[in-house]
Design a protein around this motif. Structure first.
Motif, PDB file in Angstrom:
ATOM      1  N   GLY A 376       4.700 -10.045   2.128  1.00  0.00           N
ATOM      2  CA  GLY A 376       4.616  -8.729   1.512  1.00  0.00           C
ATOM      3  C   GLY A 376       3.189  -8.349   1.157  1.00  0.00           C
ATOM      4  N   THR A 419       6.842  -0.618   1.270  1.00  0.00           N
ATOM      5  CA  THR A 419       6.765  -2.084   1.173  1.00  0.00           C
ATOM      6  C   THR A 419       7.184  -2.562  -0.209  1.00  0.00           C
ATOM      7  OG1 THR A 419       4.978  -2.182   2.809  1.00  0.00           O
ATOM      8  CG2 THR A 419       5.214  -4.076   1.335  1.00  0.00           C
ATOM      9  N   LEU A 423      10.346  -4.993  -1.446  1.00  0.00           N
ATOM     10  CA  LEU A 423      10.133  -6.165  -2.293  1.00  0.00           C
ATOM     11  C   LEU A 423      10.978  -6.096  -3.559  1.00  0.00           C
ATOM     12  CD1 LEU A 423       6.258  -6.628  -1.968  1.00  0.00           C
ATOM     13  CD2 LEU A 423       8.031  -8.164  -1.100  1.00  0.00           C
TER      14      LEU A 423
END
Length: 457
Positions: A376, A419, A423
């Motif tokens: 990530g 992103t 996560l």
């Protein structure tokens, strides 16, 4: 009528089939559907203070952060959203804190007065129940503890907001919002300036800090403590390890935070000794999962960022509203190190032996978490020009559903926001749940290969 009944039965059978075949996939799908639902609600013009429709990426980010009880935001919560929008966010936090599967079981129990096997299995996995027989008591504990703590916090905060001339309606709304956000470790604040103006106001900090602390322990701990409140020695190993690790991490966090920030004029250095000590302990509670900050984290020293990255990754108790790999996972890893250092065959604590399958689970959770954070962070850095220290801080905060930020979230491009959304989602549903959902099947091997021990280290 018959056709509608047949359709309902068919849908019920289909859901039961999926749940029994892969409960992890059903949990992932349900959680995703709830996030999309709240994204749609926040996309309505009535949800914003300006009356204009919010960009979908910001509505999706806020909904994910609320349902995943994280607290990261791309727009200022207090000034951007209307009263209706704040109510939607609070409801999303509450739903996410209870857990989608737990909430579904509670509704099923209220309607039918009994739980089916599928519902029991799903809720047990969400709430980390020790067994199906404990589920009814656990669900009752979930409801009683969560609502009781939130009501008490709201009642304590309400007079304070009234003294600030917020008005009765706004005071009730703010105190309720803070109570829900604190117990569920969400870190959302309805005040445009956050908690910075209340850095010296212990009437605000103490109930919020206690709410975060209680919420981070976990429902199995509440159940065990309620049942055995007269005999602490009889508490389960999970309860003892959770309480010890939470207390130890708080002390370690407070100690290092004092060393790193006591002389920093941009954070704690300009405050009085009493204020500094109070903020240190408040922040030591929130560094692992709460997400509230009484000073600007972006102005803290990089050593403090490193400390908070580690604490956020550890997180809170299993079955709690906190995130991270959980404190009991760290405890098992430490017990393995102690056993290996002393040359013992078994991991032992409080007269109990911890099985090797628990250690395998702890290692798997830790390694999956590390892998998710590394990947990530790499993707996040490729999408932005942000340095490693801030990028790692932001991605760990998202994965650990903590919500602390160095102040870069609002200026991120849409792909970087995406992103962080992924996560937060992965961090909330659990790394092992994601791995189980992606696995096509399970193999039970009858034949086992002969063992051989490779050289370690």
């Amino acid at each position: 009528m018959d056709r509608m009944r047949d359709v309902r039965e068919a849908i019920g059978e289909w859901i039961s089939h999926i749940a029994l075949r892969s409960p992890a996939r059903l949990a992932l799908g349900t959680f995703g559907a709830v996030i999309l639902l709240f994204s749609g609600l926040l996309s309505l013009p009535a949800a914003t203070a300006s009356g204009e429709r919010a960009p979908f990426i910001d509505a999706l980010f806020t909904a994910t952060s609320a349902v995943c009880v994280t607290g990261l935001v791309t727009v200022d919560t207090g000034s951007y959203w209307s009263a209706w929008g704040l109510a939607i966010i609070a409801l999303g936090i509450k739903v996410g804190g209870l857990g989608i599967m737990t909430l579904a079981s509670l509704l099923g129990l209220a309607v039918s007065r009994r739980l089916g096997l599928t519902q029991r299995l799903l809720a047990a996995g969400e709430a980390r129940a020790s067994g199906l027989g404990d589920l009814r008591s656990l669900l009752r504990t979930v409801v009683v503890v969560s609502f009781s703590v939130e009501i008490v916090i709201a009642l304590v905060l309400l007079p304070r907001f009234l003294t600030l001339d917020y008005g009765v309606g706004r005071s009730i709304g703010y105190s309720s919002f803070y109570a829900i956000s604190a117990f569920n470790n969400a870190g959302f604040t309805p005040d445009p300036a956050g908690l910075y103006p209340y850095a010296a106001d212990f009437w605000m900090l103490v109930p919020i800090g206690l709410g975060v602390l209680i919420g981070s322990l976990g429902y199995p701990v509440y159940l065990n403590m309620v049942r055995g409140w007269q005999r602490p020695r009889m508490w389960s190993l999970h309860t003892k390890l959770t309480l010890i690790m939470v207390g130890a991490l708080m002390l370690v966090s407070a100690g290092f935070l004092a060393v790193f920030e006591w002389s920093n004029p941009d954070t704690l250095g300009a405050a009085s000794t009493q204020e500094t000590i109070g903020n240190i302990f408040f922040q030591s509670i929130n560094q692992r999962s709460g997400g509230f900050a009484s000073f600007d984290v972006g102005q803290a020293r990089e050593t403090t960022w490193l400390l908070e990255i580690v604490l956020m990754f550890i997180g809170g108790g299993s079955g709690s509203t906190a995130g991270g790999i959980r404190v009991t996972t760290l405890a098992v890893l430490l017990l393995a190190i102690v056993a290996e250092a002393r040359g013992r065959r078994d991991m032992e604590a409080f007269g109990k032996r911890v099985g090797t399958e628990v250690l395998r689970g702890a290692v798997a959770i830790t390694m999956i978490g590390v892998s998710v954070v590394v990947v990530g962070t790499a993707v996040f850095m490729a999408q932005t020009d942000i340095t490693l220290d801030r990028a790692l801080y932001e991605t760990v905060s998202a994965f650990a559903t903590c919500g602390l930020s160095t102040g870069i979230t609002a200026g991120l491009p849409p792909e970087a926001k995406g992103t962080l959304i992924v996560l937060m989602y992965v961090g909330r549903v659990g790394s092992l749940t994601v791995a189980a959902a992606l696995a096509l099947n399970k193999q039970r091997r009858v034949i086992r290969y002969p063992s051989e021990r490779p050289i370690i280290g």
